[in-house]
Design a protein around this motif. Structure first.
Motif, PDB file in Angstrom:
ATOM      1  N   LEU A   1       0.837  -1.192   0.000  1.00  0.00           N
ATOM      2  CA  LEU A   1       0.000   0.000   0.000  1.00  0.00           C
ATOM      3  C   LEU A   1       0.876   1.246   0.000  1.00  0.00           C
ATOM      4  N   LYS A   2       0.615   2.131  -0.932  1.00  0.00           N
ATOM      5  CA  LYS A   2       1.408   3.350  -1.058  1.00  0.00           C
ATOM      6  C   LYS A   2       0.826   4.452  -0.174  1.00  0.00           C
ATOM      7  N   ASP A   3       1.513   5.568  -0.147  1.00  0.00           N
ATOM      8  CA  ASP A   3       1.092   6.685   0.698  1.00  0.00           C
ATOM      9  C   ASP A   3       0.340   7.758  -0.072  1.00  0.00           C
ATOM     10  N   ASP A   4      -0.174   7.407  -1.238  1.00  0.00           N
ATOM     11  CA  ASP A   4      -0.944   8.389  -1.994  1.00  0.00           C
ATOM     12  C   ASP A   4      -2.112   7.704  -2.698  1.00  0.00           C
ATOM     13  N   GLY A   5      -2.996   8.517  -3.223  1.00  0.00           N
ATOM     14  CA  GLY A   5      -4.134   7.985  -3.962  1.00  0.00           C
ATOM     15  C   GLY A   5      -5.052   7.122  -3.107  1.00  0.00           C
ATOM     16  N   PHE A   6      -5.694   6.174  -3.777  1.00  0.00           N
ATOM     17  CA  PHE A   6      -6.648   5.312  -3.084  1.00  0.00           C
ATOM     18  C   PHE A   6      -5.950   4.355  -2.130  1.00  0.00           C
ATOM     19  N   ASP A   7      -4.680   4.062  -2.411  1.00  0.00           N
ATOM     20  CA  ASP A   7      -3.917   3.190  -1.515  1.00  0.00           C
ATOM     21  C   ASP A   7      -3.823   3.788  -0.111  1.00  0.00           C
ATOM     22  N   LYS A   8      -3.708   5.103  -0.042  1.00  0.00           N
ATOM     23  CA  LYS A   8      -3.601   5.746   1.273  1.00  0.00           C
ATOM     24  C   LYS A   8      -4.879   5.547   2.085  1.00  0.00           C
ATOM     25  N   ILE A   9      -6.014   5.594   1.395  1.00  0.00           N
ATOM     26  CA  ILE A   9      -7.290   5.373   2.084  1.00  0.00           C
ATOM     27  C   ILE A   9      -7.346   3.956   2.636  1.00  0.00           C
ATOM     28  N   LYS A  10      -6.924   2.995   1.816  1.00  0.00           N
ATOM     29  CA  LYS A  10      -6.921   1.601   2.274  1.00  0.00           C
ATOM     30  C   LYS A  10      -5.918   1.399   3.404  1.00  0.00           C
ATOM     31  N   ALA A  11      -4.783   2.090   3.312  1.00  0.00           N
ATOM     32  CA  ALA A  11      -3.786   1.984   4.383  1.00  0.00           C
ATOM     33  C   ALA A  11      -4.339   2.533   5.694  1.00  0.00           C
ATOM     34  N   ASP A  12      -5.131   3.593   5.602  1.00  0.00           N
ATOM     35  CA  ASP A  12      -5.728   4.173   6.810  1.00  0.00           C
ATOM     36  C   ASP A  12      -6.759   3.236   7.441  1.00  0.00           C
ATOM     37  N   LEU A  13      -7.278   2.309   6.647  1.00  0.00           N
ATOM     38  CA  LEU A  13      -8.260   1.352   7.170  1.00  0.00           C
ATOM     39  C   LEU A  13      -7.605   0.211   7.947  1.00  0.00           C
ATOM     40  N   ILE A  14      -6.338  -0.034   7.670  1.00  0.00           N
ATOM     41  CA  ILE A  14      -5.651  -1.188   8.257  1.00  0.00           C
ATOM     42  C   ILE A  14      -5.759  -1.246   9.787  1.00  0.00           C
ATOM     43  N   PRO A  15      -5.487  -0.157  10.516  1.00  0.00           N
ATOM     44  CA  PRO A  15      -5.564  -0.241  11.987  1.00  0.00           C
ATOM     45  C   PRO A  15      -6.944  -0.631  12.519  1.00  0.00           C
ATOM     46  N   PHE A  16      -7.973  -0.388  11.720  1.00  0.00           N
ATOM     47  CA  PHE A  16      -9.331  -0.701  12.160  1.00  0.00           C
ATOM     48  C   PHE A  16      -9.837  -2.031  11.598  1.00  0.00           C
ATOM     49  N   SER A  17      -8.978  -2.699  10.817  1.00  0.00           N
ATOM     50  CA  SER A  17      -9.443  -3.880  10.087  1.00  0.00           C
ATOM     51  C   SER A  17      -8.732  -5.172  10.458  1.00  0.00           C
ATOM     52  N   LEU A  18      -7.691  -5.088  11.268  1.00  0.00           N
ATOM     53  CA  LEU A  18      -6.956  -6.299  11.642  1.00  0.00           C
ATOM     54  C   LEU A  18      -7.394  -6.801  13.014  1.00  0.00           C
ATOM     55  N   VAL A  19      -7.491  -8.112  13.122  1.00  0.00           N
ATOM     56  CA  VAL A  19      -7.817  -8.750  14.401  1.00  0.00           C
ATOM     57  C   VAL A  19      -6.800  -9.852  14.671  1.00  0.00           C
ATOM     58  N   GLN A  20      -6.816 -10.345  15.872  1.00  0.00           N
ATOM     59  CA  GLN A  20      -5.873 -11.391  16.266  1.00  0.00           C
ATOM     60  C   GLN A  20      -6.228 -12.715  15.592  1.00  0.00           C
ATOM     61  N   VAL A  21      -5.247 -13.318  14.932  1.00  0.00           N
ATOM     62  CA  VAL A  21      -5.425 -14.630  14.296  1.00  0.00           C
ATOM     63  C   VAL A  21      -4.161 -15.459  14.518  1.00  0.00           C
ATOM     64  N   SER A  22      -4.294 -16.756  14.345  1.00  0.00           N
ATOM     65  CA  SER A  22      -3.125 -17.629  14.521  1.00  0.00           C
ATOM     66  C   SER A  22      -3.101 -18.743  13.484  1.00  0.00           C
ATOM     67  N   SER A  23      -3.876 -18.566  12.420  1.00  0.00           N
ATOM     68  CA  SER A  23      -3.924 -19.586  11.378  1.00  0.00           C
ATOM     69  C   SER A  23      -3.845 -18.922  10.013  1.00  0.00           C
ATOM     70  N   ALA A  24      -3.234 -19.627   9.081  1.00  0.00           N
ATOM     71  CA  ALA A  24      -3.103 -19.110   7.720  1.00  0.00           C
ATOM     72  C   ALA A  24      -4.255 -19.570   6.835  1.00  0.00           C
ATOM     73  N   GLU A  25      -5.199 -20.300   7.413  1.00  0.00           N
ATOM     74  CA  GLU A  25      -6.339 -20.794   6.637  1.00  0.00           C
ATOM     75  C   GLU A  25      -7.635 -20.164   7.137  1.00  0.00           C
ATOM     76  N   LEU A  26      -8.498 -19.856   6.218  1.00  0.00           N
ATOM     77  CA  LEU A  26      -9.788 -19.265   6.565  1.00  0.00           C
ATOM     78  C   LEU A  26     -10.661 -20.292   7.272  1.00  0.00           C
ATOM     79  N   SER A  27     -11.396 -19.841   8.265  1.00  0.00           N
ATOM     80  CA  SER A  27     -12.294 -20.743   8.987  1.00  0.00           C
ATOM     81  C   SER A  27     -13.476 -21.108   8.091  1.00  0.00           C
ATOM     82  N   PRO A  28     -14.134 -22.236   8.363  1.00  0.00           N
ATOM     83  CA  PRO A  28     -15.308 -22.624   7.559  1.00  0.00           C
ATOM     84  C   PRO A  28     -16.393 -21.552   7.547  1.00  0.00           C
ATOM     85  N   GLU A  29     -16.590 -20.882   8.681  1.00  0.00           N
ATOM     86  CA  GLU A  29     -17.621 -19.840   8.743  1.00  0.00           C
ATOM     87  C   GLU A  29     -17.293 -18.701   7.786  1.00  0.00           C
TER      88      GLU A  29
END
Length: 235
Positions: free
Chosen positions: A140-168
């Motif tokens: 993600l870059k620091d300009d354009g639409f990438d910056k908007i997505k980068a700003d979302l990162i702190p609000f979009s990550l949660v704690q995980v411990s697996s590299a595979e998606l859960s069935p749900e």
């Protein structure tokens, strides 16, 4: 005809010629107005087609690979993560339950993309190190639409411990993505007129103009009917 019959203005049971003509005129003008309002809505419904956003094509292509192979190429995972951020950016519209699915999918994808020990930043409650790692791995870059997505990162990550998606997540994610990335569109909504989308101009301006025109038609026509039927208003 008596004066009482001549001046009878009962809309539902008109007796005089003047009253009948007036009722007929009102019904004609009301029909024109109804066709103008509801006919356009029906036309919109008939011409509407589901139209996906570009991000949905990105999701479909990457999901087809990831759902079959958790060890998908990095570029595929990156596109998948970007498509998730597109929906997470629609924050107000997305429900909390749907956000939880999207966040888990994004966090799991980031976890699977981080090499070796770096992935450990996702096993605890994500903090600055996790945010920086996610932005880096997603390029993600620091300009354009990438910056908007980068700003979302702190609000979009949660704690995980697996590299595979859960069935749900795997079961619910496609429905969530289609819900927010596929919209009903019509040629009437895509066309512009006088600088406005046609459907907006039609409902916001044309219908008001039509209403005024119908009022003028009614006023002029009733004046003529009054003269024709010798209907004289007195004060």
């Amino acid at each position: 005809m008596t004066d009482e019959e001549l001046y009878n203005v009962n809309f539902f049971k008109p007796k005089s010629g003047h009253a009948k003509a007036n009722t007929k005129l009102i019904l004609i003008l009301a029909t024109i107005w109804a066709v103008g309002v509801f006919g356009f809505q029906i036309l919109l419904m008939i011409t509407t087609e589901p139209t996906p956003e570009p991000a949905y094509a990105m999701f479909e292509d990457s999901w087809a690979v990831i759902s079959e192979n958790p060890d998908a190429p990095m570029e595929v995972k990156r596109e998948f993560a970007h498509s998730l951020l597109f929906v997470l950016g629609k924050n107000i519209a997305v429900s909390d339950a749907e956000k939880a699915i999207l966040k888990e999918a994004l966090s799991t994808t980031v976890y699977s993309m981080l090499p070796g020990e770096e992935a450990a930043v996702m096993t605890a409650q994500p903090a600055e190190a996790a945010y920086a790692a996610a932005k880096d791995v997603l390029q993600l870059k620091d300009d354009g639409f990438d910056k908007i997505k980068a700003d979302l990162i702190p609000f979009s990550l949660v704690q995980v411990s697996s590299a595979e998606l859960s069935p749900e997540v795997s079961n619910k994610l496609p429905g969530i993505m289609s819900l927010y990335l596929i919209h009903n569109r019509s040629g009437l909504t895509d066309t512009t007129f006088l600088g406005f989308p046609f459907h907006y101009w039609y409902t916001a301006q044309f219908l008001l103009i039509l209403f005024v025109i119908l009022c003028l038609i009614y006023a002029v026509t009733t004046d003529r009917m009054n003269k024709k039927h010798a209907f004289v208003e007195t004060t």
